[in-house]
Design a protein around this motif. Structure first.
Motif, PDB file in Angstrom:
ATOM      1  N   THR A 118      31.639  47.421  37.963  1.00  0.00           N
ATOM      2  CA  THR A 118      30.997  46.089  37.921  1.00  0.00           C
ATOM      3  C   THR A 118      31.017  45.413  39.237  1.00  0.00           C
ATOM      4  O   THR A 118      31.686  45.666  40.122  1.00  0.00           O
ATOM      5  N   SER A 119      30.076  44.599  39.433  1.00  0.00           N
ATOM      6  CA  SER A 119      29.815  43.874  40.687  1.00  0.00           C
ATOM      7  C   SER A 119      30.916  43.053  41.078  1.00  0.00           C
ATOM      8  O   SER A 119      31.220  42.901  42.323  1.00  0.00           O
ATOM      9  N   THR A 120      31.245  42.212  40.116  1.00  0.00           N
ATOM     10  CA  THR A 120      32.521  41.158  40.247  1.00  0.00           C
ATOM     11  C   THR A 120      33.470  41.374  39.436  1.00  0.00           C
ATOM     12  O   THR A 120      33.397  40.704  38.192  1.00  0.00           O
ATOM     13  N   PRO A 121      34.501  42.275  39.623  1.00  0.00           N
ATOM     14  CA  PRO A 121      35.473  42.278  38.340  1.00  0.00           C
ATOM     15  C   PRO A 121      36.194  40.875  38.313  1.00  0.00           C
ATOM     16  O   PRO A 121      36.476  40.492  39.017  1.00  0.00           O
ATOM     17  N   THR A 122      36.389  40.483  36.987  1.00  0.00           N
ATOM     18  CA  THR A 122      36.822  39.501  36.499  1.00  0.00           C
ATOM     19  C   THR A 122      37.902  39.516  35.519  1.00  0.00           C
ATOM     20  O   THR A 122      37.539  40.582  34.614  1.00  0.00           O
ATOM     21  N   PRO A 123      38.946  38.763  35.455  1.00  0.00           N
ATOM     22  CA  PRO A 123      40.046  39.063  34.410  1.00  0.00           C
ATOM     23  C   PRO A 123      39.476  38.519  33.113  1.00  0.00           C
ATOM     24  O   PRO A 123      38.634  37.639  33.040  1.00  0.00           O
ATOM     25  N   THR A 124      39.498  39.418  32.033  1.00  0.00           N
ATOM     26  CA  THR A 124      39.063  39.077  30.721  1.00  0.00           C
ATOM     27  C   THR A 124      39.928  38.539  29.896  1.00  0.00           C
ATOM     28  O   THR A 124      41.041  39.216  29.746  1.00  0.00           O
ATOM     29  N   PRO A 125      39.808  37.555  29.459  1.00  0.00           N
ATOM     30  CA  PRO A 125      40.875  36.835  28.384  1.00  0.00           C
ATOM     31  C   PRO A 125      40.905  37.840  27.325  1.00  0.00           C
ATOM     32  O   PRO A 125      40.287  38.440  26.845  1.00  0.00           O
ATOM     33  N   LYS A 126      42.478  37.985  26.437  1.00  0.00           N
ATOM     34  CA  LYS A 126      42.488  38.832  25.644  1.00  0.00           C
ATOM     35  C   LYS A 126      41.588  38.314  24.141  1.00  0.00           C
ATOM     36  O   LYS A 126      41.375  38.899  23.310  1.00  0.00           O
TER      37      LYS A 126
END
Length: 166
Positions: A118-126
């Protein structure tokens, strides 16, 4: 691929490129937390049929501490392997469409060594408060697959356990 207007509403909703890309990106983010170099190109083609098949994702354990190999070889989870190759084959055009969509939008790219990141890993909410239970289950399953497949080591092992070849 059929034009959007010609697709049944259920297929257009569940298999639209944005939703599939979101699930692929979510799983890739989880995968690359352990293996920063990226995931094999086959990863989304294996992950998405597991995540989108409701009986399979509902049989996932609560935690990724349960090894994928233990889960997939359990008699209670045979549903995941039954018909998997056909599901994967049928979903392949949608996975390709989602990958094209994500690459065009700069969300996923292919590394020099041919791996997906992924280009910009972002935290994914549950979970998402306005999402349906099915959507939240898919997100949880995508996170689980990302963690599981990063632990396995050789991705071909996961494919062999599912009865498919690269």
């Amino acid at each position: 691929m059929k034009e959007w207007a010609d697709r049944p509403p259920e297929i257009a909703s569940l298999l639209n490129p944005a939703f599939c890309e979101f699930l692929i990106s979510t799983a890739l983010d989880a995968y690359t937390k352990s293996i920063n170099k990226g995931a094999p190109y086959a990863f989304p083609f294996v992950m998405l049929p597991l995540v989108l098949h409701k009986p399979t994702r509902q049989s996932f354990p609560r935690s990724s501490r349960t090894a994928f190999s233990s889960w997939i070889t359990s008699a209670n989870t045979a549903i995941a392997k039954v018909g998997f190759a056909e599901r994967a084959r049928n979903l392949a055009p949608y996975v390709k469409e989602a990958l094209i969509f994500s690459m065009q939008n700069g969300r996923i790219y292919v590394t020099e060594s041919g791996l997906l990141k992924t280009s910009t890993p972002t935290p994914t909410p549950k979970s998402y408060p306005n999402a349906t239970n099915d959507v939240n289950e898919c997100i949880r399953a995508a996170l689980m697959c990302g963690k599981w497949f990063s632990i396995i080591g050789d991705f071909k092992t996961a494919m062999a356990l599912l009865g498919v070849k690269p």
